[in-house]
Design an enzyme around this catalytic site. Structure first.
Site, mmCIF file in Angstrom:
data_model
loop_
_atom_site.group_PDB
_atom_site.id
_atom_site.type_symbol
_atom_site.label_atom_id
_atom_site.label_comp_id
_atom_site.label_asym_id
_atom_site.label_seq_id
_atom_site.Cartn_x
_atom_site.Cartn_y
_atom_site.Cartn_z
ATOM 1 C CG ASP A 60 -1.752 1.185 1.414
ATOM 2 O OD1 ASP A 60 -1.542 2.181 0.699
ATOM 3 O OD2 ASP A 60 -2.647 1.153 2.283
ATOM 4 C CB ILE A 65 7.702 3.211 -1.082
ATOM 5 C CG1 ILE A 65 6.230 3.627 -1.231
ATOM 6 C CG2 ILE A 65 8.073 2.179 -2.143
ATOM 7 C CD1 ILE A 65 5.943 4.435 -2.509
ATOM 8 C CE LYS A 109 14.677 15.709 -0.713
ATOM 9 N NZ LYS A 109 14.750 15.095 0.631
ATOM 10 C CE1 TYR A 149 -9.009 9.448 -9.726
ATOM 11 C CE2 TYR A 149 -10.225 10.925 -11.173
ATOM 12 C CZ TYR A 149 -9.261 9.947 -10.990
ATOM 13 O OH TYR A 149 -8.557 9.465 -12.074
HETATM 14 P P1 NAD Z 1 -7.213 0.823 -11.982
HETATM 15 O O1 NAD Z 1 -8.195 0.873 -10.862
HETATM 16 O O2 NAD Z 1 -7.331 -0.298 -12.960
HETATM 17 O O3 NAD Z 1 -5.726 0.839 -11.442
HETATM 18 C C1 NAD Z 1 -5.337 1.501 -10.271
HETATM 19 C C2 NAD Z 1 -4.431 0.573 -9.483
HETATM 20 O O4 NAD Z 1 -3.950 1.255 -8.298
HETATM 21 C C3 NAD Z 1 -5.151 -0.700 -8.994
HETATM 22 O O5 NAD Z 1 -4.424 -1.846 -9.369
HETATM 23 C C4 NAD Z 1 -5.202 -0.532 -7.476
HETATM 24 O O6 NAD Z 1 -5.224 -1.767 -6.771
HETATM 25 C C5 NAD Z 1 -3.968 0.324 -7.216
HETATM 26 N N1 NAD Z 1 -3.996 1.049 -5.949
HETATM 27 C C6 NAD Z 1 -4.986 1.857 -5.482
HETATM 28 N N2 NAD Z 1 -4.644 2.358 -4.278
HETATM 29 C C7 NAD Z 1 -3.401 1.859 -3.983
HETATM 30 C C8 NAD Z 1 -2.519 1.998 -2.886
HETATM 31 N N3 NAD Z 1 -2.830 2.751 -1.822
HETATM 32 N N4 NAD Z 1 -1.320 1.352 -2.916
HETATM 33 C C9 NAD Z 1 -0.986 0.573 -3.982
HETATM 34 N N5 NAD Z 1 -1.801 0.403 -5.065
HETATM 35 C C10 NAD Z 1 -2.993 1.047 -5.054
HETATM 36 O O7 NAD Z 1 -7.326 2.229 -12.747
HETATM 37 P P2 NAD Z 1 -6.600 2.761 -14.067
HETATM 38 O O8 NAD Z 1 -7.637 3.155 -15.032
HETATM 39 O O9 NAD Z 1 -5.531 1.823 -14.490
HETATM 40 O O10 NAD Z 1 -5.944 4.108 -13.527
HETATM 41 C C11 NAD Z 1 -4.545 4.208 -13.263
HETATM 42 C C12 NAD Z 1 -4.185 5.657 -12.964
HETATM 43 O O11 NAD Z 1 -4.496 6.465 -14.105
HETATM 44 C C13 NAD Z 1 -4.939 6.252 -11.779
HETATM 45 O O12 NAD Z 1 -4.056 7.073 -11.044
HETATM 46 C C14 NAD Z 1 -6.009 7.092 -12.441
HETATM 47 O O13 NAD Z 1 -6.408 8.166 -11.625
HETATM 48 C C15 NAD Z 1 -5.326 7.546 -13.705
HETATM 49 N N6 NAD Z 1 -6.306 7.880 -14.763
HETATM 50 C C16 NAD Z 1 -6.897 6.895 -15.513
HETATM 51 C C17 NAD Z 1 -7.812 7.247 -16.500
HETATM 52 C C18 NAD Z 1 -8.457 6.232 -17.406
HETATM 53 O O14 NAD Z 1 -9.232 6.622 -18.287
HETATM 54 N N7 NAD Z 1 -8.190 4.950 -17.285
HETATM 55 C C19 NAD Z 1 -8.145 8.611 -16.697
HETATM 56 C C20 NAD Z 1 -7.544 9.568 -15.896
HETATM 57 C C21 NAD Z 1 -6.604 9.195 -14.947
#
Ligand code: NAD
Ligand code: UDP
Length: 317
Positions: A60, A65, A109, A149
């Protein structure tokens, strides 16, 4: 013998993180994927299980990290991303955008690594400028349901710029517009998996509001290419990556019915609070500084995605 560079991908078991990991491995990086599996799934990276250049650490990122060895490039993608997910997980969303981004920047960093942060078109909120340019500051309701968000991502952008300015860290910010493709979760509530899943299963397509709101859909391989190019650039301000081909949600529903050959009906449902009325990226900047623009047509991208969901449904029948 040249030594491979190491990239860290937070959110690696998610939709975008898994495709990004594939691309980085293809570019000759070693990849360490971090994910707590909150909205992601190990099946998205199962094909990398035997790859000696890929390591997965279940972690998490809102917690410190601790990674041994050198790290050259960090992609901070961890965050719930679909409206249903972040409405159900408001605190986790706020924490990963704030504490998670702080930890990812701290790692960058400590390792003197470059960090690219995944931001979003939601930083523009319900936009009053159309199409959206990076210079637009947005129209976000901080206390509405989507605020968890939108504000987390806006904070993450501010924190990333803070580390760039105060510590001279090499950072990049991508503002991602609606992206779709294989490995999205069928039930994540986003309009692409929702409509394709409904069309394939003969269920009514749930159009929110009157369907006149617009979105612009980018296929995942195009997005990942833009993000990889940005990671190799020396540009530090936010860059929009998305496909400017804009359509209304009702037009999108009709296209899905046509492409899948489904005779599902359309079922109108209430519009969620603060649902943006229009969205289209202005990609002039990405064209100029990255030489990037989308290549995959809507038809081709949707056909690939439908094939993925057909297989998924058949395997999980
Ligand atoms: P997703 O839900 O498939 O992937 C997000 C991943 O982050 C998941 O595997 C989840 O388990 C992990 N995660 C969440 N909280 C966590 C934590 N505290 N520690 C470790 N892992 C954690 O969503 P996605 O569509 O692949 O989105 C990925 C990124 O891209 C996100 O940051 C999202 O905001 C951004 N984003 C995506 C889109 C889109 O259209 N897909 C658009 C705008 C922004
Ligand atoms: N939407 C819809 N039906 C659904 C899911 C979404 O009409 O079952 C609409 C939603 O109201 C929004 C658009 O489709 O206007 C895109 O929604 P999505 O959840 O994919 O992402 P957003 O762009 O809102 O972040």
């Amino acid at each position: 013998m040249s030594i491979k560079k190491t990239a860290v991908v937070t959110g690696a078991a998610g939709f975008l993180g898994s495709h990004l990991s594939d691309r980085l491995l293809g570019e000759g990086y070693k990849v360490v994927g971090l994910d707590n599996l909150l909205t992601g799934n190990l099946r998205n990276i199962a094909h990398l299980g035997n790859n000696p250049d890929f390591d997965f650490v279940q972690h998490d990122v809102t917690k410190f990290i601790d990674l041994p060895g050198p790290v050259n490039l960090i992609f901070h993608f961890a965050s719930p991303a679909s409206p249903i997910d972040y409405l159900q997980l408001p605190i986790q969303t706020l924490k990963v955008g704030s504490l998670g981004t702080h930890n990812a920047l701290g790692l960058a960093k400590a390792k003197q690594a470059t960090l690219l942060m995944a931001s979003t078109s939601e930083t523009y909120g319900d936009p009053l400028v159309h199409p959206q340019k990076e210079t637009y500051w947005g129209n976000v309701n901080p206390v509405g349901p989507r605020g968890v968000y939108d504000e987390a991502k806006r904070f993450a952008e501010a924190m990333t710029m803070g580390y760039h300015r105060a510590h001279g860290l090499d950072t990049k910010i991508v503002r991602i517009f609606n992206t779709y493709g294989p490995r999205m979760r069928l039930e994540d509530g986003r309009v692409v998996p929702a409509f394709i899943g409904q069309a394939l299963q003969g269920q009514p397509l749930t159009v929110f509001g009157d369907g006149s709101q617009t979105r612009s859909f980018c296929y995942v391989s195009d997005l990942i290419d833009g993000i990889f190019r940005l990671s190799q650039s020396d540009y530090h301000e936010p860059v929009n990556i998305g496909n400017p081909a804009e359509m209304t949600v009702i037009e999108f529903a009709e296209k899905i019915l046509r492409i899948t050959g489904s005779d599902s009906k359309i079922d109108f449902r209430p519009l969620p609070v603060d649902d943006p009325k229009v969205r289209q990226p202005d990609i002039t900047l990405a064209r100029k500084i990255l030489g990037w623009e989308p290549k995959v047509s809507f038809e081709e991208g949707i056909v690939n995605t439908v094939a993925y969901f057909k297989d998924f449904l058949a395997l999980n029948a």
